[in-house]
Write a protein that holds these residues in place. Structure first.
Motif, PDB file in Angstrom:
ATOM      1  N   MET A 147     -47.540 -37.022  26.100  1.00  0.00           N
ATOM      2  CA  MET A 147     -46.468 -37.275  25.134  1.00  0.00           C
ATOM      3  C   MET A 147     -45.791 -35.966  24.748  1.00  0.00           C
ATOM      4  SD  MET A 147     -49.027 -38.532  22.279  1.00  0.00           S
ATOM      5  CE  MET A 147     -50.145 -37.487  21.400  1.00  0.00           C
ATOM      6  N   GLN A 152     -40.315 -30.752  21.843  1.00  0.00           N
ATOM      7  CA  GLN A 152     -39.792 -31.522  22.982  1.00  0.00           C
ATOM      8  C   GLN A 152     -39.138 -32.811  22.495  1.00  0.00           C
ATOM      9  OE1 GLN A 152     -43.372 -31.765  25.342  1.00  0.00           O
ATOM     10  NE2 GLN A 152     -43.182 -29.641  26.048  1.00  0.00           N
ATOM     11  N   ASP A 170     -43.295 -22.773  17.133  1.00  0.00           N
ATOM     12  CA  ASP A 170     -44.441 -21.878  17.327  1.00  0.00           C
ATOM     13  C   ASP A 170     -44.619 -21.412  18.765  1.00  0.00           C
ATOM     14  OD1 ASP A 170     -45.427 -21.722  14.834  1.00  0.00           O
ATOM     15  OD2 ASP A 170     -47.135 -23.058  15.138  1.00  0.00           O
ATOM     16  N   THR A 171     -45.273 -20.280  18.926  1.00  0.00           N
ATOM     17  CA  THR A 171     -45.691 -19.865  20.259  1.00  0.00           C
ATOM     18  C   THR A 171     -46.641 -20.934  20.812  1.00  0.00           C
ATOM     19  OG1 THR A 171     -47.461 -18.626  19.171  1.00  0.00           O
ATOM     20  CG2 THR A 171     -45.536 -17.361  19.853  1.00  0.00           C
ATOM     21  N   GLY A 172     -46.533 -21.185  22.098  1.00  0.00           N
ATOM     22  CA  GLY A 172     -47.461 -22.125  22.744  1.00  0.00           C
ATOM     23  C   GLY A 172     -47.241 -23.584  22.400  1.00  0.00           C
ATOM     24  N   SER A 173     -46.023 -23.939  21.933  1.00  0.00           N
ATOM     25  CA  SER A 173     -45.821 -25.328  21.507  1.00  0.00           C
ATOM     26  C   SER A 173     -44.996 -26.146  22.514  1.00  0.00           C
ATOM     27  CB  SER A 173     -45.151 -25.353  20.124  1.00  0.00           C
ATOM     28  OG  SER A 173     -43.894 -24.739  20.195  1.00  0.00           O
ATOM     29  N   THR A 176     -40.882 -24.322  26.794  1.00  0.00           N
ATOM     30  CA  THR A 176     -40.370 -24.214  28.170  1.00  0.00           C
ATOM     31  C   THR A 176     -39.954 -25.588  28.711  1.00  0.00           C
ATOM     32  OG1 THR A 176     -42.017 -22.473  28.405  1.00  0.00           O
ATOM     33  CG2 THR A 176     -40.845 -23.121  30.391  1.00  0.00           C
ATOM     34  N   ALA A 177     -40.853 -26.568  28.599  1.00  0.00           N
ATOM     35  CA  ALA A 177     -40.497 -27.905  29.094  1.00  0.00           C
ATOM     36  C   ALA A 177     -39.376 -28.505  28.253  1.00  0.00           C
ATOM     37  CB  ALA A 177     -41.719 -28.813  29.080  1.00  0.00           C
ATOM     38  N   GLN A 215     -42.891 -17.350  35.707  1.00  0.00           N
ATOM     39  CA  GLN A 215     -43.542 -18.536  35.148  1.00  0.00           C
ATOM     40  C   GLN A 215     -42.572 -19.693  34.918  1.00  0.00           C
ATOM     41  OE1 GLN A 215     -46.391 -17.705  31.877  1.00  0.00           O
ATOM     42  NE2 GLN A 215     -45.085 -19.175  30.843  1.00  0.00           N
ATOM     43  N   GLN A 219     -42.638 -23.405  36.745  1.00  0.00           N
ATOM     44  CA  GLN A 219     -42.661 -24.688  36.035  1.00  0.00           C
ATOM     45  C   GLN A 219     -41.454 -25.550  36.409  1.00  0.00           C
ATOM     46  OE1 GLN A 219     -43.563 -24.472  31.844  1.00  0.00           O
ATOM     47  NE2 GLN A 219     -43.808 -26.672  31.701  1.00  0.00           N
ATOM     48  N   GLU A 282     -36.429 -16.865  24.614  1.00  0.00           N
ATOM     49  CA  GLU A 282     -36.680 -15.690  23.765  1.00  0.00           C
ATOM     50  C   GLU A 282     -35.337 -15.148  23.263  1.00  0.00           C
ATOM     51  OE1 GLU A 282     -39.707 -15.225  23.061  1.00  0.00           O
ATOM     52  OE2 GLU A 282     -40.672 -16.288  24.709  1.00  0.00           O
ATOM     53  N   ASP A 437     -47.540 -17.742  29.548  1.00  0.00           N
ATOM     54  CA  ASP A 437     -48.528 -18.754  29.203  1.00  0.00           C
ATOM     55  C   ASP A 437     -49.828 -18.363  29.895  1.00  0.00           C
ATOM     56  OD1 ASP A 437     -49.565 -21.165  28.298  1.00  0.00           O
ATOM     57  OD2 ASP A 437     -48.984 -22.211  30.134  1.00  0.00           O
ATOM     58  N   ARG A 462     -50.285 -15.318  22.292  1.00  0.00           N
ATOM     59  CA  ARG A 462     -50.898 -15.493  23.626  1.00  0.00           C
ATOM     60  C   ARG A 462     -52.320 -16.030  23.496  1.00  0.00           C
ATOM     61  NH1 ARG A 462     -46.858 -16.455  25.058  1.00  0.00           N
ATOM     62  NH2 ARG A 462     -45.988 -15.689  23.129  1.00  0.00           N
TER      63      ARG A 462
HETATM   64  N1  ATP Z   1     -46.104 -32.347  26.252  1.00  0.00           N
HETATM   65  C1  ATP Z   1     -47.093 -31.545  26.646  1.00  0.00           C
HETATM   66  N2  ATP Z   1     -48.354 -32.024  26.762  1.00  0.00           N
HETATM   67  C2  ATP Z   1     -49.370 -31.217  27.159  1.00  0.00           C
HETATM   68  N3  ATP Z   1     -49.229 -29.902  27.475  1.00  0.00           N
HETATM   69  C3  ATP Z   1     -48.003 -29.382  27.374  1.00  0.00           C
HETATM   70  C4  ATP Z   1     -46.870 -30.164  26.964  1.00  0.00           C
HETATM   71  N4  ATP Z   1     -45.788 -29.370  26.971  1.00  0.00           N
HETATM   72  C5  ATP Z   1     -46.202 -28.147  27.361  1.00  0.00           C
HETATM   73  N5  ATP Z   1     -47.520 -28.120  27.603  1.00  0.00           N
HETATM   74  C6  ATP Z   1     -48.355 -26.973  28.001  1.00  0.00           C
HETATM   75  O1  ATP Z   1     -48.485 -26.152  26.842  1.00  0.00           O
HETATM   76  C7  ATP Z   1     -48.574 -24.784  27.184  1.00  0.00           C
HETATM   77  C8  ATP Z   1     -47.620 -23.966  26.324  1.00  0.00           C
HETATM   78  O2  ATP Z   1     -46.285 -24.284  26.645  1.00  0.00           O
HETATM   79  P1  ATP Z   1     -45.138 -23.177  26.707  1.00  0.00           P
HETATM   80  O3  ATP Z   1     -45.577 -22.005  27.516  1.00  0.00           O
HETATM   81  O4  ATP Z   1     -43.897 -23.857  27.094  1.00  0.00           O
HETATM   82  O5  ATP Z   1     -45.081 -22.728  25.191  1.00  0.00           O
HETATM   83  P2  ATP Z   1     -43.922 -21.948  24.424  1.00  0.00           P
HETATM   84  O6  ATP Z   1     -43.596 -22.738  23.227  1.00  0.00           O
HETATM   85  O7  ATP Z   1     -42.820 -21.611  25.360  1.00  0.00           O
HETATM   86  O8  ATP Z   1     -44.711 -20.642  23.984  1.00  0.00           O
HETATM   87  P3  ATP Z   1     -44.170 -19.121  23.793  1.00  0.00           P
HETATM   88  O9  ATP Z   1     -43.394 -19.055  22.527  1.00  0.00           O
HETATM   89  O10 ATP Z   1     -45.430 -18.369  23.729  1.00  0.00           O
HETATM   90  O11 ATP Z   1     -43.334 -18.822  24.977  1.00  0.00           O
HETATM   91  C9  ATP Z   1     -48.293 -24.707  28.664  1.00  0.00           C
HETATM   92  O12 ATP Z   1     -49.515 -24.534  29.341  1.00  0.00           O
HETATM   93  C10 ATP Z   1     -47.686 -26.050  29.008  1.00  0.00           C
HETATM   94  O13 ATP Z   1     -47.971 -26.442  30.323  1.00  0.00           O
END
Ligand code: ATP
Length: 525
Positions: A147, A152, A170-173, A176-177, A215, A219, A282, A437, A462
């Motif tokens: 989900m 997203q 947040d970072t890691g949220s 990218t997708a 990266q 993706q 960024e 990531d 990170r």
């Molecule tokens: N909907 C989702 N469900 C499960 N995992 C996900 C989902 N979307 C992204 N991810 C995974 O979450 C991780 C973090 O995503 P991503 O690198 O896009 O974070 P970010 O918000 O861009 O972080 P940063 O600010 O550090 O760049 C990645 O490993 C990605 O594959």
């Protein structure tokens, strides 16, 4: 419902009271402090009708709304916090009815999705509810994304309308997708519906570092598998003729760093007039001095594309610049911008510069404190080389350094051996500070404090992906005094302990929170 609140607002405003109006105005609770029963922030006030701790007028309204919905008499204490299962937003699919505006508001409030702009679409509740190409949906599933994350949900919905977007989360949220899903969808749909043989690029993603570009392109390839969606990577350190050839063969997406891209565009004739979407990942870094001129040069070469801008950190200046680049911009932010992810437990240690190395060795040799794989951040390339050697010599741990002076081949190999677990420790400069990531990394040690608190937020980010627990250790001393006020703010907001030397420093303005005994009077009383 709204009448008493309006009255109280009037009363408190007339009294010149600084009662927080929205949950966003309130800070996080420190350990031991009361917690708002609605949003979990600092429960500075007591609701006069329910006796519950609340943080702001907004949460009081929500609280009283829930009481009314549950048909509880005024004054009846409500359950402390809704359990996660009390409201499930994710079970809906494309066949379900659209959300009512109340439900949308509740969903946004619960997930801390803040939006600004005209005609902002509702957040999507599932990937299958927004008309994505079948193969893209399949690829999303293969990646294990069951989900959408909050950024997203709102980001994809907004980007699919074709409007430009400035988004922070947040970072890691999952940012990218959040931009790649709409990019892949728009490109693939365009190619399907367009009979022309032209294969000019349709979208472009710019990021500040080569590692991040690699990266993002990886993706993008995974998401675009099986679709008319080819990518080209345009970064320094890799041979330019190969990059050029790939673009000339026809690609949908170019991912690159601004410098190399300008180099390529200056030397070769690449047609950019079909570019529909420009992504600045960024964005606060991309619109800073250093990158800004190059980014704007590329932007001016395009014909009014949709601009998607993302970062975990923002500033008013970035908002202003973003607004000047795109008309009718939608703003999305999740939670509070510029704050580190709550999932990272921060530890700040006061260490004099001369003792920093020994302190690091002590941590690395302690089974309890060293939690590999880890990254150590330093401020210079030479510092990274020297420290990684010293770590290996003193502790016997295999440590490698990574920075901008190493060749791309070396950087790729180091990243590979780190990610597969052959090397437990990497000493890095800012090239690994943003965006990358590093799955599996749960510990970050900030050996040299970076130049800005925003870079610190990105670096410790990170240590956690998708809200998984991580830890960070930062060494501080008088040399970082220009960052003391910001660092104290960030540590305070995360409930981390602030070193005594930092608390007592003359560079930190003292504004300590009001204790429970001194809490403000009840509304309306
Ligand atoms: N909907 C989702 N469900 C499960 N995992 C996900 C989902 N979307 C992204 N991810 C995974 O979450 C991780 C973090 O995503 P991503 O690198 O896009 O974070 P970010 O918000 O861009 O972080 P940063 O600010 O550090 O760049 C990645 O490993 C990605 O594959």
């Amino acid at each position: 419902m709204s009448t008493p609140l309006v009255n109280e607002l009037t009363v408190s405003e007339a009294a010149g009271d600084d009662v927080k109006k929205t949950s966003r105005d309130q800070r996080e609770a420190l350990p031991g402090e009361p917690i708002c029963v609605v949003c979990g922030r600092y429960g500075e006030y007591i609701c006069d009708q329910t006796e519950s701790d609340i943080c702001s007028l907004e949460c009081k309204q929500t609280l009283l709304g829930r009481a009314a919905d549950a048909h509880l008499p005024a004054g009846h204490p409500l359950p402390k916090r809704l359990a996660a299962t009390d409201e499930c937003f994710y079970v809906r699919d494309s066949e379900s009815l659209p959300l009512t505006s109340d439900q949308t508001e509740l969903l946004r409030r619960k997930l801390e999705i803040h939006v600004k702009g005209d005609s902002v679409p509702d957040p999507i509740l599932s990937f299958s509810s927004c008309n994505l190409p079948e193969k893209l949906l399949h690829n999303i599933q293969t990646l294990g994304y069951d989900m959408p994350t909050p950024i997203q949900m709102q980001g994809i919905a907004a980007a699919l309308t074709g409007k430009s977007l400035l988004a922070s989360a947040d970072t890691g949220s999952g940012k990218t997708a959040s931009f790649l899903v709409p990019v892949v969808s728009r490109c693939a749909t365009f190619r399907h519906g367009n009979l022309s043989k032209s294969k000019k690029p349709l979208a472009m993603v710019l990021t500040p570092t080569r590692e991040l570009c690699i990266q993002v392109e990886e993706q993008a390839k995974l998401l675009g598998k099986g679709l008319p969606f080819k990518t080209a990577l345009v970064i320094g350190g890799d041979a330019m003729p190969r990059q050029l050839y790939r673009i000339q063969q026809g690609v949908e997406l170019i991912v690159g760093t601004p410098g190399r891209l300008i180099d390529l565009l200056a030397k070769h004739d690449i047609e950019l007039d079909d570019i529909m979407t420009l992504v600045l990942d960024e964005v606060d870094c991309m619109l800073q001095k250093g990158f800004r001129d190059q980014v704007m040069q590329i932007f001016r070469a395009l014909s009014q594309p949709q601009v998607l801008m993302y970062s975990a950190t923002m500033s008013q200046e970035v908002e202003k610049m973003a607004s000047s680049m795109a008309k009718d911009l939608i703003f999305v932010s999740i939670g509070q911008p510029n704050r580190p992810s709550n999932a990272v437990k921060q530890l700040a240690i006061w260490v004099e510069s001369k003792q920093k190395k020994q302190k690091l060795f002590d941590i690395l040799m302690s089974k309890q404190h060293f939690l590999p794989p880890s990254i150590v951040y330093v401020g210079s390339r030479i510092g990274a080389d020297l420290l990684s050697n010293a770590i290996t010599v003193t502790t016997g741990l295999k440590a490698l350094s990574i920075h901008g002076e190493k060749s791309m081949k070396e950087r790729r190999e180091i990243m590979k051996s780190f990610l597969v677990g052959e090397v437990p420790l990497v000493v890095a400069t800012g090239v690994l500070g943003r965006g990358v990531d590093l799955l599996g990394v749960r510990q970050v040690i900030v050996f040299d404090m970076p130049n800005s608190i925003k870079e610190y937020v990105h670096q410790i980010g990170r240590a956690s992906r998708m809200g998984e627990d991580g830890t960070s250790i930062v060494f501080v001393n008088e040399e970082n005094r220009n960052l003391f006020p910001d660092l104290v703010e960030v540590l305070k907001s995360s409930g981390a302990v602030i070193p005594r030397e930092l608390v007592n420093s003359r560079y930190v303005k003292r504004s300590f929170p009001i204790g429970k005994g001194q809490r403000k009077r009840k509304y309306g009383s």
